[in-house]
Design a protein around this motif. Sequence first.
Motif, PDB file in Angstrom:
ATOM      1  N   ARG A  75       0.796  -1.220   0.000  1.00 39.10           N
ATOM      2  CA  ARG A  75       0.000   0.000   0.000  1.00 39.10           C
ATOM      3  C   ARG A  75       0.836   1.281   0.000  1.00 39.10           C
ATOM      4  O   ARG A  75       0.333   2.355   0.329  1.00 39.10           O
ATOM      5  CB  ARG A  75      -1.021   0.017   1.152  1.00 39.10           C
ATOM      6  CG  ARG A  75      -2.024  -1.108   1.002  1.00 39.10           C
ATOM      7  CD  ARG A  75      -3.228  -0.885   1.840  1.00 39.10           C
ATOM      8  NE  ARG A  75      -3.055  -1.411   3.182  1.00 39.10           N
ATOM      9  CZ  ARG A  75      -4.059  -1.633   4.017  1.00 39.10           C
ATOM     10  NH1 ARG A  75      -5.285  -1.379   3.646  1.00 39.10           N
ATOM     11  NH2 ARG A  75      -3.847  -2.113   5.223  1.00 39.10           N
ATOM     12  N   GLN A 119      -0.950   3.492  -2.388  1.00 38.76           N
ATOM     13  CA  GLN A 119      -2.179   4.095  -1.838  1.00 38.76           C
ATOM     14  C   GLN A 119      -1.838   5.349  -1.027  1.00 38.76           C
ATOM     15  O   GLN A 119      -2.493   6.379  -1.137  1.00 38.76           O
ATOM     16  CB  GLN A 119      -2.875   3.039  -0.967  1.00 38.76           C
ATOM     17  CG  GLN A 119      -4.190   3.485  -0.365  1.00 38.76           C
ATOM     18  CD  GLN A 119      -4.847   2.360   0.477  1.00 38.76           C
ATOM     19  OE1 GLN A 119      -4.951   1.227   0.039  1.00 38.76           O
ATOM     20  NE2 GLN A 119      -5.278   2.698   1.670  1.00 38.76           N
ATOM     21  N   VAL A 120      -0.786   5.232  -0.210  1.00 42.68           N
ATOM     22  CA  VAL A 120      -0.377   6.352   0.634  1.00 42.68           C
ATOM     23  C   VAL A 120       0.291   7.446  -0.206  1.00 42.68           C
ATOM     24  O   VAL A 120       0.028   8.638  -0.018  1.00 42.68           O
ATOM     25  CB  VAL A 120       0.557   5.867   1.766  1.00 42.68           C
ATOM     26  CG1 VAL A 120       1.147   7.041   2.525  1.00 42.68           C
ATOM     27  CG2 VAL A 120      -0.204   4.948   2.713  1.00 42.68           C
ATOM     28  N   THR A 130     -11.781   5.521   9.094  1.00 45.06           N
ATOM     29  CA  THR A 130     -12.145   4.118   8.853  1.00 45.06           C
ATOM     30  C   THR A 130     -12.184   3.338  10.162  1.00 45.06           C
ATOM     31  O   THR A 130     -11.663   3.798  11.178  1.00 45.06           O
ATOM     32  CB  THR A 130     -11.102   3.434   7.949  1.00 45.06           C
ATOM     33  OG1 THR A 130      -9.825   3.514   8.589  1.00 45.06           O
ATOM     34  CG2 THR A 130     -11.026   4.087   6.581  1.00 45.06           C
ATOM     35  N   GLN A 187     -11.739  -0.967  11.505  1.00 46.37           N
ATOM     36  CA  GLN A 187     -11.347  -2.313  11.093  1.00 46.37           C
ATOM     37  C   GLN A 187     -12.607  -3.157  10.956  1.00 46.37           C
ATOM     38  O   GLN A 187     -13.369  -3.288  11.907  1.00 46.37           O
ATOM     39  CB  GLN A 187     -10.385  -2.896  12.129  1.00 46.37           C
ATOM     40  CG  GLN A 187      -9.965  -4.333  11.921  1.00 46.37           C
ATOM     41  CD  GLN A 187      -9.340  -4.614  10.566  1.00 46.37           C
ATOM     42  OE1 GLN A 187      -9.995  -5.110   9.660  1.00 46.37           O
ATOM     43  NE2 GLN A 187      -8.065  -4.288  10.431  1.00 46.37           N
ATOM     44  N   TYR A 206      -7.842  -6.389   5.432  1.00 42.27           N
ATOM     45  CA  TYR A 206      -6.746  -5.424   5.290  1.00 42.27           C
ATOM     46  C   TYR A 206      -7.159  -4.279   4.374  1.00 42.27           C
ATOM     47  O   TYR A 206      -6.487  -3.272   4.326  1.00 42.27           O
ATOM     48  CB  TYR A 206      -5.502  -6.107   4.711  1.00 42.27           C
ATOM     49  CG  TYR A 206      -4.676  -6.876   5.734  1.00 42.27           C
ATOM     50  CD1 TYR A 206      -5.269  -7.805   6.587  1.00 42.27           C
ATOM     51  CD2 TYR A 206      -3.302  -6.682   5.834  1.00 42.27           C
ATOM     52  CE1 TYR A 206      -4.505  -8.509   7.505  1.00 42.27           C
ATOM     53  CE2 TYR A 206      -2.539  -7.391   6.749  1.00 42.27           C
ATOM     54  CZ  TYR A 206      -3.146  -8.301   7.579  1.00 42.27           C
ATOM     55  OH  TYR A 206      -2.386  -8.993   8.484  1.00 42.27           O
ATOM     56  N   ASN A 211      -8.592  -1.137   3.276  1.00 45.32           N
ATOM     57  CA  ASN A 211      -9.063   0.055   3.958  1.00 45.32           C
ATOM     58  C   ASN A 211      -8.384   1.278   3.382  1.00 45.32           C
ATOM     59  O   ASN A 211      -7.155   1.244   3.234  1.00 45.32           O
ATOM     60  CB  ASN A 211      -8.766  -0.034   5.471  1.00 45.32           C
ATOM     61  CG  ASN A 211     -10.015   0.154   6.299  1.00 45.32           C
ATOM     62  OD1 ASN A 211     -10.989   0.727   5.840  1.00 45.32           O
ATOM     63  ND2 ASN A 211      -9.972  -0.323   7.534  1.00 45.32           N
ATOM     64  N   PRO A 212      -9.099   2.344   3.036  1.00 43.56           N
ATOM     65  CA  PRO A 212     -10.545   2.498   3.061  1.00 43.56           C
ATOM     66  C   PRO A 212     -11.221   1.344   2.294  1.00 43.56           C
ATOM     67  O   PRO A 212     -10.622   0.799   1.378  1.00 43.56           O
ATOM     68  CB  PRO A 212     -10.788   3.843   2.362  1.00 43.56           C
ATOM     69  CG  PRO A 212      -9.477   4.552   2.398  1.00 43.56           C
ATOM     70  CD  PRO A 212      -8.420   3.528   2.465  1.00 43.56           C
ATOM     71  N   GLU A 217       6.071  -7.854   4.131  1.00 44.30           N
ATOM     72  CA  GLU A 217       5.373  -6.827   4.895  1.00 44.30           C
ATOM     73  C   GLU A 217       6.331  -5.981   5.724  1.00 44.30           C
ATOM     74  O   GLU A 217       6.171  -4.779   5.832  1.00 44.30           O
ATOM     75  CB  GLU A 217       4.338  -7.468   5.837  1.00 44.30           C
ATOM     76  CG  GLU A 217       3.235  -8.180   5.085  1.00 44.30           C
ATOM     77  CD  GLU A 217       1.965  -8.366   5.907  1.00 44.30           C
ATOM     78  OE1 GLU A 217       1.649  -7.504   6.736  1.00 44.30           O
ATOM     79  OE2 GLU A 217       1.299  -9.391   5.708  1.00 44.30           O
ATOM     80  N   THR A 225       2.675  -3.992   7.819  1.00 42.17           N
ATOM     81  CA  THR A 225       3.464  -3.052   7.018  1.00 42.17           C
ATOM     82  C   THR A 225       3.184  -1.613   7.402  1.00 42.17           C
ATOM     83  O   THR A 225       4.079  -0.773   7.427  1.00 42.17           O
ATOM     84  CB  THR A 225       3.088  -3.186   5.525  1.00 42.17           C
ATOM     85  OG1 THR A 225       3.339  -4.514   5.137  1.00 42.17           O
ATOM     86  CG2 THR A 225       3.884  -2.253   4.659  1.00 42.17           C
ATOM     87  N   GLU A 226       1.904  -1.349   7.679  1.00 43.14           N
ATOM     88  CA  GLU A 226       1.453   0.037   7.772  1.00 43.14           C
ATOM     89  C   GLU A 226       1.903   0.704   9.058  1.00 43.14           C
ATOM     90  O   GLU A 226       1.931   1.923   9.140  1.00 43.14           O
ATOM     91  CB  GLU A 226      -0.077   0.082   7.653  1.00 43.14           C
ATOM     92  CG  GLU A 226      -0.593  -0.351   6.273  1.00 43.14           C
ATOM     93  CD  GLU A 226      -0.644  -1.858   6.074  1.00 43.14           C
ATOM     94  OE1 GLU A 226      -0.259  -2.610   7.011  1.00 43.14           O
ATOM     95  OE2 GLU A 226      -1.043  -2.315   4.994  1.00 43.14           O
ATOM     96  N   LEU A 273      -1.773   6.299   7.341  1.00 42.98           N
ATOM     97  CA  LEU A 273      -1.470   4.930   7.779  1.00 42.98           C
ATOM     98  C   LEU A 273      -2.586   4.410   8.678  1.00 42.98           C
ATOM     99  O   LEU A 273      -2.949   3.235   8.622  1.00 42.98           O
ATOM    100  CB  LEU A 273      -0.120   4.895   8.499  1.00 42.98           C
ATOM    101  CG  LEU A 273       1.063   5.295   7.610  1.00 42.98           C
ATOM    102  CD1 LEU A 273       2.349   5.374   8.418  1.00 42.98           C
ATOM    103  CD2 LEU A 273       1.233   4.330   6.449  1.00 42.98           C
ATOM    104  N   ALA A 320      -5.455   3.087   6.790  1.00 47.68           N
ATOM    105  CA  ALA A 320      -5.190   1.773   6.210  1.00 47.68           C
ATOM    106  C   ALA A 320      -5.264   0.658   7.259  1.00 47.68           C
ATOM    107  O   ALA A 320      -5.731  -0.447   6.972  1.00 47.68           O
ATOM    108  CB  ALA A 320      -3.832   1.764   5.521  1.00 47.68           C
ATOM    109  N   GLN A 321      -4.783   0.925   8.461  1.00 45.60           N
ATOM    110  CA  GLN A 321      -4.848  -0.062   9.549  1.00 45.60           C
ATOM    111  C   GLN A 321      -5.302   0.663  10.811  1.00 45.60           C
ATOM    112  O   GLN A 321      -4.497   1.062  11.643  1.00 45.60           O
ATOM    113  CB  GLN A 321      -3.486  -0.729   9.782  1.00 45.60           C
ATOM    114  CG  GLN A 321      -3.050  -1.732   8.713  1.00 45.60           C
ATOM    115  CD  GLN A 321      -3.814  -3.037   8.729  1.00 45.60           C
ATOM    116  OE1 GLN A 321      -4.918  -3.139   9.282  1.00 45.60           O
ATOM    117  NE2 GLN A 321      -3.261  -4.064   8.113  1.00 45.60           N
TER     118      GLN A 321
END
Lengths: 215, 804
Positions: free
Chosen positions: A18, A21-22, A35, A37, A41, A43-44, B23, B683-684, B698, B701-702
Motif C-alpha cells: 500500500r 495508496q499512501v 475508517t 477495522q 486489510y 481500507n478504506p 510486509e 506493514t502500515e 497509515l 489503512a490499519q
Amino acid sequence: MSNGKSILVDVSRCTGCRGCQVACKQWNNLPATKTIQTGTYQNPPDLNGETYKIVRFAEGRGEDQKPYWNFLSDMCRHCVNPPCIAASNDGDSMIHDEATGAIIYTPKTAEDDYEMALEICPYKIPRKNEKTGALTKCTMCFDRITNGLIPACVLSCPTDAMRFGDRDEILKEVERRVTELKKTYPKAKAIDAADVRVIYILTDDPDKYGEYVQA
Amino acid sequence: MTNHWIDIQHSDCILIQGSNAAENHPISFKWVLRAKDRGATVIHVDPRFTRTSARSSMHAYLRCGTDIAFLGGMINYIISNDLYYKDWVVKYTNATSLIHPDFGFSDGLFSGFDDKNKKYDKTSWAFQKDDEGKVKQDTTLADPNCVFQHLKKHYSRYDLKKVSSITGTPEEDLVKVYSTFGATGKADKAGTIMYALGQCHHTVAVQNIRTFGIIQLLLGNVGICGGGINALRGEPNVQGSTDHALLYHYMPGYLPAPTVEQPTLEDYMKRVIKTTKNEQSINWGGNNGKYAASLMRAFYPNGGTKENGFGYEFFPKLDAGQEASVMTMIDEMYKGTVKGLFCVGQNPCCSLPNSNKVRAAMQKLKWMVHVNIFDNESASFWKGPGIDTSKQGTECFLLPATASVEKEGSQANSGRWMQWKYAAGKAPGDAISTGDIVWRIMTKLKELYKEGGTFPDPILAANTDFADEKGNFNAEKVAKIINGYFVEDTTIGDVTYKKGECVPGFALLQDDGKTACGNWICSGSFTRDGQNLMRRRNNKTDPTGLGLYPEWSYSWPMNRRIVYNRASVDEYGKPLNPKRPLLEWKDGKWVGDVADGAAPPLAEKGGKLPFIMQAEGLGALFGPGLKEGPFSEHYEPLEGPFEKNIMSGQRISPVIKHYNSDMDKVANASAEFPYPMTTYSCTEHWCTGAFTRWQPWLVEAQPQAYVEISEDLAKEKGIANGEKVRVRSARGSLEAVAMVTVRLKPFTCGGKTVHQVGMTYNYGWLFPKDCGDSANLLTPTVGDANSMTPEYKAFMVTVEKLKA
C-alpha cells in the motif's frame, strides 16, 4: 507520432504494501478517510471522493484448497476511448489530454451526472467529493508526468510491480511479461490492454481480484 | 546478514522462515522477486499465510514455537538422503573434529546438566586434543565421537512423523520443503535463509538460528554469493544499534561486557583473547585484546592510563553471573529496586512483554526521563487506563528529539552497510538529536562532578570531546572516534602514522594505548586523512558484476560485502561456483570481494581456513558456546498447548530464567487458554505504532487492533468477521476486531486440533482513541537464555465473544 503514456501493474510482483495508496494521498494532498477495522486489510473499504487509489485484498481457497491472497492496486484505467467523457458537461468538465492520454476531471464535473459517470465506467472508478460536489479519480499524476516525473504511485513501489512509460514500450513489456509468466501461471494475462492505459497483468482469474477488474 | 540485500537476487532457493519479509522489509522483495525471475524457488514457512506467502512459490504452515523441530527434520532429511556437500563439510567445518568421549544426550538434556543450578558444566562438550594441543580430526567422518556422527545421531530423532506431530505441518509439505532446499547442497547452487523476529522472539531464539547455521554449513551455503544466513534488520537501525552494544551483555563490536570477575584489563584480555594451536586458523579473536584496549582509550582519553587499563578499571562491570536484560530491569523496577529511568526512543509500556507489569513497574519510579519524537504510552504512562493520576508520584521529563531524517549520521542497513545521511530538514521547536542530548547531560555532569561528588574520576575521565569548532555536537566527530585514531605518532611496519590520524582499518589497532577506537568493526570507515567512506555514493562501479558496489557506503568489516567469503573457493582459491565467482586467488592475491583476511588459500604456503571468527577456523556444526547445548533441541514454549514435549521428558528449555512476581502468571496446557498466539507487526505501522499512529494515511489503512483467527475457530465460537472480541491470557486481556480468514488454519498436533491465532502489537491506548491496546498485555515475561530476547511469538490465549 507518440502514442501517449501507459502504466503497467504486474500483480505477480505486488506485495500489497500500500505504498502506492499512501503516495497517492500524499502527492494529491488528500485527507485520510475515517475508517474502522471490519475484518480485512482493505481500507478504506472502497474508492471515495478523497481516495483515488486503493489496494484491493481478495482471499479465498484455490483449486488445491490452499489459500490465495490477491492484491490489486485499483485506479482509473485512463481508457483509450474513455466512455465517462460521454457523461461530461458540455464536453469540457473532463479533459482527455492528447499528448499523454490522461483523463482529468475538472471542478466543473460538479455539474455532471455522477450516476451516469459511474454507471458507464466498466471499472466503477469515478466518485463524488462530498465537499465540493466534483467528480474525482486518479489524474495519472498529470502535474508530475508533464514535468518530467513519474506518477507518485509508480515511484513508491518497492518491488517494481508498477511501471510508467510510453504506451508503445509498455505494450511491448506487457507482452514479454505475460509470455514469461505463463510458464509459471498458465492463466496469466493482461486485462483489456488494447483499450486502457493502466494495464493489469493478472496471474489468476479476474474475479479472484475484485468485482470490476475486467471490462 | 552474512550477505546483503542485493545479493538475494543470486539465490536459487530462498527459505523465509520466522519473517514476514514482504510486509516488514518491503524492499527485500525487490530482490526476492528478481531471484524468482531468474528461476529461484521461494519457500515461506510460517504459522500464517501472509503477504510474504502470497508472493512465494510455496508456503508451509507450522505451529508457532516449533521451528527447531521443523528444521531438525530438515537436518535429518539432508543427512539421510546424502544431500550435504561432503567435500566442503569435511574441509571447512568441524564435522571431522572429535568430541570428548563423555559427551552425550539423553531425554532432552546434554551431558553435564546441573539440575540444581539449571545450567551446564560444559567439560564434556570440549574437543579432544592431541599432545600438541590440536583438535583431533577424523576426515572419514566415521569415528563415533566425531561431530558428524553425533550430529547425525542427534537429528535422526527428528523423523517426519514426529516433526509433523509437533509442528502440525503435513508430512508431504515437510518433504517438499526439505527436498527443495536440500537440493542447494551443490557447488553450483546457492540457497539462502531470510529470518527476522519470528526466530529471535522465542525462548529458544539463538538455537533456532543455530539450526539455520547447521543447515547452511551442511549444504555449503555460507560465504557464497546467493547464500548465507540473513537476519533482516529494519528501519530502527537495529543493525547499527546492535553493533554499538544496545544489549547489556556486549560492549561495542560484540566484545563481551566485563564482569567483576575481570577486575583488570589483563584479566579481561585473558577472557576475550581466543587461542588456537591450529596453524591453519587465522583466529581473528586473537586480536580482541587490541580492540578492548583501544575501546577503553576511546572511552577515557582523559585519565585512562596504562596502570588502570586505559580506564578499564573505571568501566562499570556486571556482577558475576548477573543477567541485566530489560525484562529483569522491569522486574527490579516492579520490586522497587530501580528508582529512575532514562527511556530513550522506546515505548516499553507497549513494546515489552507483559505490559501490565511494565505499566505497574513504571508507577514505582521516582523519576523518568523520556526522549522521543512524539508522546507515547510510556512517556504518558501516568495517565494510562486505570491509573489515578493524582496519586502518581513519579516526576517525568519529556525531552523532544529529532527524527532520524532530521539529523546527520550513519545508519547501518541489514547488509552491514554503514550509510551516511544528511539532515533532510530542520527539526521543529527545541528538538535536538539524541546524541546531542546525551552529550549535553554528560557535559553538565562533568561540570557538577568537578565541584565534588562520590568517585568523580570515571565521569571526569569520560570522553565528551564531541563538539565542532563552533561548540555544537558533531556526529561525524563521534564517527571518527568510533573509527579510531592514533593517540601518538606510531610506526607500524615501515609506515609512521601521525598523532590524530584516523586508523585506516582494525588490523592496525594496538593493545599498548597507542590507538583509540570506539568500535573496532567500524574501523576503516574513515581513511587515514579523515575521508568518510560511509558518504560514498558510487552506484556504477561493480567489478564482480554481482552487485557488491564496493564504492557505495562502507560495509563492515573492512568493506567486505559477504562475510566468510573464503568459503566460496576451493583450497587453491578457485571459485567453487564459476557462475558466481565472488573471490579468486590470482597471481598471489585475492580478486573480487574483500577477502576474509589476506592470507593465501588453504593449499598454498601459509594457507588459512575460511571461518576466521572461529578459533579453529572451521564452521561450527558443533557449537559449544551456547547455554542450552552444542546442538539445537526442540523444547516447547513456556506456554504451549501440551503437557508434554513429544521429543523428550524436558518440556521447556532447561536453562531459561523464570520470573516469579505476582504479575508473572503462566498457564500451560490450560483449558482456559487453549489457543497458541503469535504476535507481529503489519506493514502500515512501525513497532508499537508510536510514530505511525499519528499519521492519518497509515491509520486509515490499519485503524484498529485485530486478531486473526481461522474460519473453523470462528465457527466453533460463533464469531463473525469484523466483530469485536476479547482476547485474554493469564496476564491480561484486551478487545480487538476479529479478522476471520482462510489464511489461518487449525493444526493437527500431538493428536489433537490446535487453533493458531495471531495479532499485531502496533497499537496503544494513547492515540487514536479507539484503536485498541498493545498485544503485549498478553505476552509472558520470559526470554532466550543466551540473549534474553523476549518470547513474543508463542504463548497461550483465549478468544471470547463480548458479552451482549
